[in-house]
Scaffold this motif. Structure first.
Motif, PDB file in Angstrom:
ATOM      1  N   GLU A 173      43.680  38.378  44.956  1.00 35.49           N
ATOM      2  CA  GLU A 173      43.043  39.375  44.089  1.00 35.49           C
ATOM      3  C   GLU A 173      42.735  38.773  42.721  1.00 35.49           C
ATOM      4  O   GLU A 173      41.653  39.013  42.151  1.00 35.49           O
ATOM      5  N   ASP A 176      39.781  36.407  43.050  1.00 37.80           N
ATOM      6  CA  ASP A 176      38.527  37.149  43.133  1.00 37.80           C
ATOM      7  C   ASP A 176      38.133  37.707  41.772  1.00 37.80           C
ATOM      8  O   ASP A 176      36.953  37.699  41.393  1.00 37.80           O
ATOM      9  N   GLU A 177      39.137  38.206  41.044  1.00 39.04           N
ATOM     10  CA  GLU A 177      38.849  38.741  39.714  1.00 39.04           C
ATOM     11  C   GLU A 177      38.390  37.632  38.771  1.00 39.04           C
ATOM     12  O   GLU A 177      37.491  37.825  37.941  1.00 39.04           O
ATOM     13  N   ARG A 180      34.815  36.832  39.555  1.00 44.80           N
ATOM     14  CA  ARG A 180      33.944  37.857  38.967  1.00 44.80           C
ATOM     15  C   ARG A 180      33.845  37.687  37.451  1.00 44.80           C
ATOM     16  O   ARG A 180      32.763  37.811  36.869  1.00 44.80           O
ATOM     17  N   SER A 181      34.993  37.381  36.839  1.00 46.22           N
ATOM     18  CA  SER A 181      35.005  37.197  35.387  1.00 46.22           C
ATOM     19  C   SER A 181      34.143  36.015  34.976  1.00 46.22           C
ATOM     20  O   SER A 181      33.381  36.091  34.002  1.00 46.22           O
TER      21      SER A 181
END
Length: 399
Positions: A173, A176-177, A180-181
């Motif tokens: 997680e 993935d974050e 995205r960041s």
């Protein structure tokens, strides 16, 4: 047991999730082995909470749940240690228990070994029993203790595996974050750089036109002011490019074999102006796995810094080498320059940090290098060079 002790036992049981989740299937094999070794028809793993007894694995009968006060094994836990009862109907501790006297069963032979956690909490028992009286020899008693220990090992392994899986899920997680960041950061930086470039280009163009007019009119004072303004716009353009490069790092990498022995000469050629008069020596350089463009940019930045921060009046002395280090490669760019204080060796990797305000650059280069290296799973650092100077090193893992 006190209320506090029961609460802590409940917490220990909850940490194994053996009551709330399906128990590890390995428990059934141990229970079957216990019945076989003791030559009894029935065996079970009992987990005993502050209120109930849960038979989580059983052989010879259907597992069930009962009240703690009806449990024979709850009595055994209060006694402590291994309990072996040839005929429970003749034992005053158990003879009135409903599993012995009839309402819940007709147990005669009974033996129980506590399940002790590494913290010393008794969370239940390995229990074997029969409807006929019998005895256990010493080997069977020893085997019962050993199998109870293995049950706890199984529960510990299951708990740690579950914790590891939870950690891996959280890491996924977070990864993935982070992706995205990074994507948002790159998009934001791209938009900001675009929005800044246009007005900056307009300012620069206006300054160039003004400079031409002043040259024609021969106004030296005004031309000097415009020249300073033009240098300021160039620095701003360079800063925008550096910030954009910094923001874009950390996205997808194109991984391939990068032959540093072939890349470094190209880097030296690109830096020919900055390296004019420098003494550059090349050692053995490895082939690493990574993004060729980004790794080339890292080395170019480190070599450019080595050429930039020299002792006054002395040519740069730079050594570029590579060596095996653990499960990866260490590449070094060493100079004989002014050196760096140990207290600054970490700080210079922060964005916009410049130790020498008079030197060219935006203070973004080393921060970008770190982002590139970390995106490759590696490390980067600075350390003093023996005899004077600085060693900039990069460690990259094997593919």
């Amino acid at each position: 047991m006190t209320h506090e002790q029961l609460r802590r036992v409940d917490e220990a049981i909850a940490s194994y999730a053996i009551v709330s989740d399906p128990p590890p299937k390995e428990l059934q094999a141990v229970v079957e082995m216990a019945a076989y070794v003791a030559r009894v028809p029935m065996a079970t793993v009992n987990v005993i909470t502050s209120h109930e007894q849960h038979q989580v694995a059983a052989v010879g009968f259907e597992a069930s749940v009962c009240r703690r006060e009806d449990s024979m094994c709850a009595i055994s836990l209060s006694i402590g240690g291994q309990v072996v009862v040839p005929d429970a109907s003749r034992d005053e501790r158990y003879r009135d228990n409903p599993f012995v006297s009839g309402p819940l069963g007709g147990v005669r032979f009974y033996a129980a070994q506590p399940l002790l956690t590494p913290d010393g909490f008794a969370i239940g028992t390995l229990c074997i029993f029969d409807t006929e009286p019998r005895e256990l020899d010493e080997d069977q008693k020893t085997a019962l203790r050993t199998m109870a220990d293995r049950i706890v090992d199984i529960l510990e392994l299951s708990r740690r595996t579950r914790a590891l899986n939870d950690s891996l899920e959280r890491m996924e997680e977070m990864r993935d974050e982070l992706v995205r960041s990074n994507e948002h950061l790159a998009a934001f930086a791209g938009q900001v750089s675009h929005d800044l470039r246009n007005p900056l280009s307009t300012v620069a163009m206006s300054l160039y036109l003004l400079q031409e007019e002043l040259d024609e009119e021969e106004v030296p004072a005004g031309a000097s002011t415009v020249e300073r303004a033009l240098r300021g716009t160039k620095r701003m353009q360079a800063l925008i490019e550096d910030l954009l490069a910094f923001a874009r790092v950390g996205g997808s990498l194109r991984r391939e074999d990068v032959h540093l022995a072939a890349e470094v000469p190209v880097i030296l050629a690109d830096l020919a102006g900055a390296l004019r008069g420098a003494d550059v020596t090349l050692g053995d350089l490895p082939t690493v796995c990574g993004d060729a463009t980004q790794l080339r940019a890292v080395l170019q930045n480190l070599v450019a810094n080595a050429a930039k921060f020299t002792r006054p009046g002395q040519p740069a002395e730079i050594a570029i080498t590579g060596s095996r280090s653990g499960e990866g490669w260490r590449i070094e760019v060493a100079d004989r320059g002014l050196g760096i204080e140990p207290s600054d060796a970490e700080r210079v990797f922060e964005p916009l940090v410049r130790l020498d305000e008079g030197a060219d650059g935006s203070g973004i280069g080393l921060a970008t290098c770190r982002r590139v290296v970390q995106a490759h799973g590696g490390r980067i650092g600075l350390e003093p060079r023996e005899g004077g100077g600085t060693v900039a090193w990069v460690w990259l893992p094997d593919a």
